[in-house]
Design a protein around this motif. Structure first.
Motif, PDB file in Angstrom:
ATOM      1  N   ILE A 103       0.873  -1.181   0.000  1.00  0.00           N
ATOM      2  CA  ILE A 103       0.000   0.000   0.000  1.00  0.00           C
ATOM      3  C   ILE A 103       0.912   1.234   0.000  1.00  0.00           C
ATOM      4  CG2 ILE A 103      -1.823   1.218   1.232  1.00  0.00           C
ATOM      5  CD1 ILE A 103      -2.448  -1.486   2.659  1.00  0.00           C
ATOM      6  N   ASP A 105       1.325   5.602  -1.074  1.00  0.00           N
ATOM      7  CA  ASP A 105       0.554   6.824  -1.331  1.00  0.00           C
ATOM      8  C   ASP A 105       0.330   7.007  -2.822  1.00  0.00           C
ATOM      9  OD1 ASP A 105       0.345   7.376   1.318  1.00  0.00           O
ATOM     10  OD2 ASP A 105       2.062   8.740   1.378  1.00  0.00           O
ATOM     11  N   ARG A 107       0.097   4.706  -5.205  1.00  0.00           N
ATOM     12  CA  ARG A 107      -0.947   3.793  -5.695  1.00  0.00           C
ATOM     13  C   ARG A 107      -2.326   4.192  -5.184  1.00  0.00           C
ATOM     14  NH1 ARG A 107       2.749  -1.541  -4.752  1.00  0.00           N
ATOM     15  NH2 ARG A 107       3.993  -1.316  -6.666  1.00  0.00           N
ATOM     16  N   LYS A 108      -2.355   4.789  -3.981  1.00  0.00           N
ATOM     17  CA  LYS A 108      -3.655   5.185  -3.414  1.00  0.00           C
ATOM     18  C   LYS A 108      -4.311   6.307  -4.211  1.00  0.00           C
ATOM     19  CE  LYS A 108      -2.702   5.341   1.150  1.00  0.00           C
ATOM     20  NZ  LYS A 108      -2.921   5.466   2.593  1.00  0.00           N
ATOM     21  N   ASP A 112      -7.977   1.827  -4.516  1.00  0.00           N
ATOM     22  CA  ASP A 112      -8.261   1.729  -3.091  1.00  0.00           C
ATOM     23  C   ASP A 112      -7.704   0.410  -2.582  1.00  0.00           C
ATOM     24  OD1 ASP A 112      -9.434   4.169  -2.795  1.00  0.00           O
ATOM     25  OD2 ASP A 112     -11.476   3.441  -3.140  1.00  0.00           O
ATOM     26  N   PHE A 113      -7.412   0.381  -1.287  1.00  0.00           N
ATOM     27  CA  PHE A 113      -6.821  -0.808  -0.677  1.00  0.00           C
ATOM     28  C   PHE A 113      -7.606  -1.256   0.548  1.00  0.00           C
ATOM     29  CE2 PHE A 113      -3.300   0.826  -3.125  1.00  0.00           C
ATOM     30  CZ  PHE A 113      -2.655  -0.326  -3.560  1.00  0.00           C
ATOM     31  N   MET A 222      -6.087  -4.913  -3.513  1.00  0.00           N
ATOM     32  CA  MET A 222      -6.290  -3.688  -4.291  1.00  0.00           C
ATOM     33  C   MET A 222      -7.564  -3.735  -5.115  1.00  0.00           C
ATOM     34  SD  MET A 222      -3.499  -2.010  -6.877  1.00  0.00           S
ATOM     35  CE  MET A 222      -3.947  -2.978  -8.317  1.00  0.00           C
ATOM     36  N   LYS A 225     -10.690   2.203  -7.657  1.00  0.00           N
ATOM     37  CA  LYS A 225     -10.980   3.362  -6.822  1.00  0.00           C
ATOM     38  C   LYS A 225     -12.485   3.581  -6.717  1.00  0.00           C
ATOM     39  CE  LYS A 225      -8.824   7.484  -5.379  1.00  0.00           C
ATOM     40  NZ  LYS A 225      -8.474   6.738  -4.174  1.00  0.00           N
TER      41      LYS A 225
END
Ligand code: ARG
Length: 256
Positions: A103, A105, A107-108, A112-113, A222, A225
């Motif tokens: 996880i 930042d 990729r966020k 969403d994770f 994952m 989003k």
């Protein structure tokens, strides 16, 4: 008789409308049918890999199966490979991905994770007779990593974003091969996978190097989003297998 016929027609219309609606904007599966499709890169033993019969197995896979059992859904795994799995999630070809995905930042911003389910860190792999002793020692050396992994990021941080000293093939086994062939002085990757390689290849003369500068990384599942429904379900399952001790049991069964 006429009434019966009329209600039959209405029923048909209702059925077709709901079929139409359920086909809209969703993947071939989903929470509604109690089945989720999961993308992975099954070239990452012991986390996710293919057994002799070609089945997708591993620590991550067992964790997802336990989560699925806890929340009473079915899961089907598909071996996409590392980079393609990100677009598979993005394009809703799958419901989520499991692949020892850290996880981050960055990729966020695009995905969403779930809550974290495993803690890892980077590890350096070098030939047994190498002079390299620390991460800093990799400066000016050629380093192999799996492309677009956190290992790749860490090495970019040391050698420079566009450094030609970074060899970045699409899988971790290929990154290790680059080092064994002498195309790189070291390989950097997730600790469990590097250690598994060493364990499975006792005749290959290599050694591992830990470095305090490597930060702890949290693995998460994952999802696309905004897909709160799936994240919530996965989190519920993760919480259950944490509380029941099942998660630790699975981890211990692979890493003793
Ligand atoms: N944890 C690292 C990352 O998220 C590497 C994961 C690679 N996983 C795999 N199955 N190839 O970037």
């Amino acid at each position: 008789m006429r009434m019966l016929r009329k209600s039959g027609v209405i029923l048909l219309i209702v059925i077709s409308i709901s079929l139409l609606l359920s086909g809209c904007g969703s993947t071939s599966s989903g929470i509604e049918d109690g089945k989720l499709v999961v993308a992975t890169d099954a070239a990452y033993a012991p986390m996710e890999y293919l057994d002799d019969e070609g089945n997708i197995v591993g620590l991550d896979i067992d964790i997802v199966k336990a989560i699925a059992e806890a929340v009473d859904i079915e899961v089907e795994f598909k071996n996409y490979g590392w980079e393609p799995l990100f677009s598979a999630v993005e394009n809703e070809e799958v419901d989520f991905a499991v692949s020892s995905i850290t996880i981050t930042d960055e990729r966020k911003e695009s995905f969403d994770f779930s809550e974290p389910y495993f803690v890892a860190n980077q590890l350096i792999l070098v030939p047994a007779d190498s002079q390299i002793e620390t991460f800093e020692d990799l400066k000016g050396k050629k380093v192999a990593v799996q492309i677009n992994t956190t290992g790749h990021e860490v090495v970019k941080g040391l050698l420079g974003k566009t450094s030609s000293d970074i060899v970045a093939p699409e899988s971790m086994p290929l990154a290790i091969t680059e080092m064994l062939n002498g195309n790189a002085d070291a390989a950097v990757g997730d600790n469990t996978v590097v250690l598994e390689y060493v364990k499975n290849n006792p005749n290959v003369e290599v050694k591992t190097i830990e470095d305090d500068s490597f930060e702890k990384e949290n693995y998460g599942l994952m999802v696309k989003k905004g897909n709160e429904e799936v994240v919530e379900l996965l989190n519920e399952g993760i919480q259950e297998i944490k509380d029941s001790g099942k998660l630790q049991e699975i981890i211990d069964s692979y890493l003793k």
